[in-house]
Design an enzyme around this catalytic site. Structure first.
Site, PDB file in Angstrom:
ATOM      1  N   GLU A 142      -4.183   2.152  -7.665  1.00 16.13           N
ATOM      2  CA  GLU A 142      -4.259   2.101  -7.011  1.00 16.13           C
ATOM      3  C   GLU A 142      -3.224   4.116  -6.390  1.00 16.13           C
ATOM      4  O   GLU A 142      -2.389   3.830  -6.253  1.00 16.13           O
ATOM      5  CB  GLU A 142      -4.720   2.554  -5.198  1.00 16.13           C
ATOM      6  CG  GLU A 142      -4.798   2.714  -4.441  1.00 16.13           C
ATOM      7  CD  GLU A 142      -5.344   2.260  -3.100  1.00 16.13           C
ATOM      8  OE1 GLU A 142      -6.520   2.317  -2.709  1.00 16.13           O
ATOM      9  OE2 GLU A 142      -4.294   1.920  -2.522  1.00 16.13           O
TER      10      GLU A 142
ATOM     11  N   HIS B  19       0.909  -1.032  -0.367  1.00 11.84           N
ATOM     12  CA  HIS B  19      -0.060   0.370   0.104  1.00 11.84           C
ATOM     13  C   HIS B  19       1.135   1.027   0.435  1.00 11.84           C
ATOM     14  O   HIS B  19       2.278   0.912   0.944  1.00 11.84           O
ATOM     15  CB  HIS B  19      -1.271   0.161   1.245  1.00 11.84           C
ATOM     16  CG  HIS B  19      -2.098   0.992   1.168  1.00 11.84           C
ATOM     17  ND1 HIS B  19      -1.386   2.443   1.400  1.00 11.84           N
ATOM     18  CD2 HIS B  19      -2.927   1.098   0.530  1.00 11.84           C
ATOM     19  CE1 HIS B  19      -2.992   3.187   1.511  1.00 11.84           C
ATOM     20  NE2 HIS B  19      -3.443   1.927   1.189  1.00 11.84           N
TER      21      HIS B  19
HETATM   22  P1  PGA Z   1      -9.876   6.394   0.371  1.00  9.66           P
HETATM   23  O1  PGA Z   1      -7.764   4.878   0.704  1.00  9.66           O
HETATM   24  O2  PGA Z   1     -11.086   5.313  -0.366  1.00  9.66           O
HETATM   25  O3  PGA Z   1      -9.815   6.840   1.461  1.00  9.66           O
HETATM   26  O4  PGA Z   1      -9.087   7.138  -0.699  1.00  9.66           O
HETATM   27  C1  PGA Z   1      -8.121   4.010  -0.530  1.00  9.66           C
HETATM   28  C2  PGA Z   1      -6.896   3.092   0.632  1.00  9.66           C
HETATM   29  O5  PGA Z   1      -6.032   4.396   1.060  1.00  9.66           O
HETATM   30  O6  PGA Z   1      -6.858   2.020   0.262  1.00  9.66           O
END
Ligand code: PGA
Length: 267
Positions: free
Chosen positions: A174, A98
């Site tokens: 992401e 992450h």
């Molecule tokens: P968010 O976080 O949905 O609050 O943007 C996603 C993540 O960091 O996995």
């Protein structure tokens, strides 16, 4: 992995800080998850709550995942939780790489070693990939720059895993600039997500000699909430979402499960 379901992954981060709240959120979410047959729900609580919540798991529709694991199964690494320990408690998934961890020093090589640990211990890795920035509207960054960043992350984060392993991995695109907790974040569009997923598939095909990539599982993460989730689930290239802050609101998150379930029924 089968893509006839949408994978909806909740990343609670450090947002729940007592066991009673964790149990309440898990139980409420599970109730809905048990009825949303076209969705695979995966809840990733802070590590402290994995064990007590694992005792509340019934069936497979609402599964638990870790937010991270260590790459060695056993040894002298202080304060870590290994894939072997998670497998022993029947935790079947783990987020890896992450951006919050990468920002605190985790390298793509670390992520690759953790992917190996997951595969060794029959845990499905949920591997996060994404560029840090695309600049601003006034000063956008050249696509070739952030595409190269993503390409390098993909190649290094999967290291030398066998190509047959890709069918047992969830790849999360992401973009760091779209994560709600990050200062100045802004939403990515489903087009942004689809285009990058297509690009990552091309990198995988070229670098890992994959003949086919359409069976791979890709989810999108970054500011997904009840207002925009349907746009992502409708996209054919996107097999689910990773949800941060909206996953800690039981009403909002269960609505998201229900909405995704309806969309998947129509697909
Ligand atoms: P968010 O976080 O949905 O609050 O943007 C996603 C993540 O960091 O996995």
């Amino acid at each position: 992995m089968k893509n006839d379901k949408a994978y909806i992954i909740a990343n609670w981060k450090l947002g729940i800080t007592n066991l009673a709240d964790a149990k309440r959120l898990f139980t409420t979410t599970k109730k809905t998850a048990n009825t949303t047959t076209r969705v695979q729900t995966i809840l990733c609580p802070p590590p402290m709550y994995l064990e007590p919540l694992s005792q509340l798991v019934t069936g497979h529709r609402c599964a638990l995942g870790a937010q991270d694991i260590f790459y060695e199964d056993q040894g002298s690494a202080v304060g870590e939780i290994s894939g072997k320990m998670l497998a022993d408690r029947k935790i079947g998934y783990s987020i890896l790489g992450h951006s919050s961890r990468r920002a605190r020093g985790e390298s793509s090589e670390d992520v690759a070693a953790k992917v190996q640990s997951c595969l060794r211990n029959s845990i499905i890795p949920i591997v996060c990939i994404g560029e840090v920035s695309r600049g601003t509207e006034e000063e956008p960054i050249e696509p070739s720059i952030y595409l190269a960043e993503v390409e390098e992350q993909v190649i290094q984060s999967f290291g030398d895993i066998p190509k047959t392993a890709f069918g047992n991995i969830i790849i999360t695109y992401e973009p760091v600039w779209a994560i709600s907790a990050n200062e100045g974040s802004r939403e990515a569009t489903p087009d942004d997500a689809r285009e990058m997923i297509v690009y990552i598939k091309k990198v995988l095909a070229d670098e890992f000699d994959l003949k086919k990539t359409d069976h791979l599982t890709f989810v999108y993460g970054g500011s997904v909430d009840v207002d925009n989730i349907s746009n992502f689930i409708h996209e054919d290239e996107i097999n689910g979402v990773l949800v941060g802050s909206a996953s800690r609101d039981a009403d909002e998150f269960t609505s998201m499960l229900e909405e995704s379930n309806e969309i998947m029924k129509e697909k």
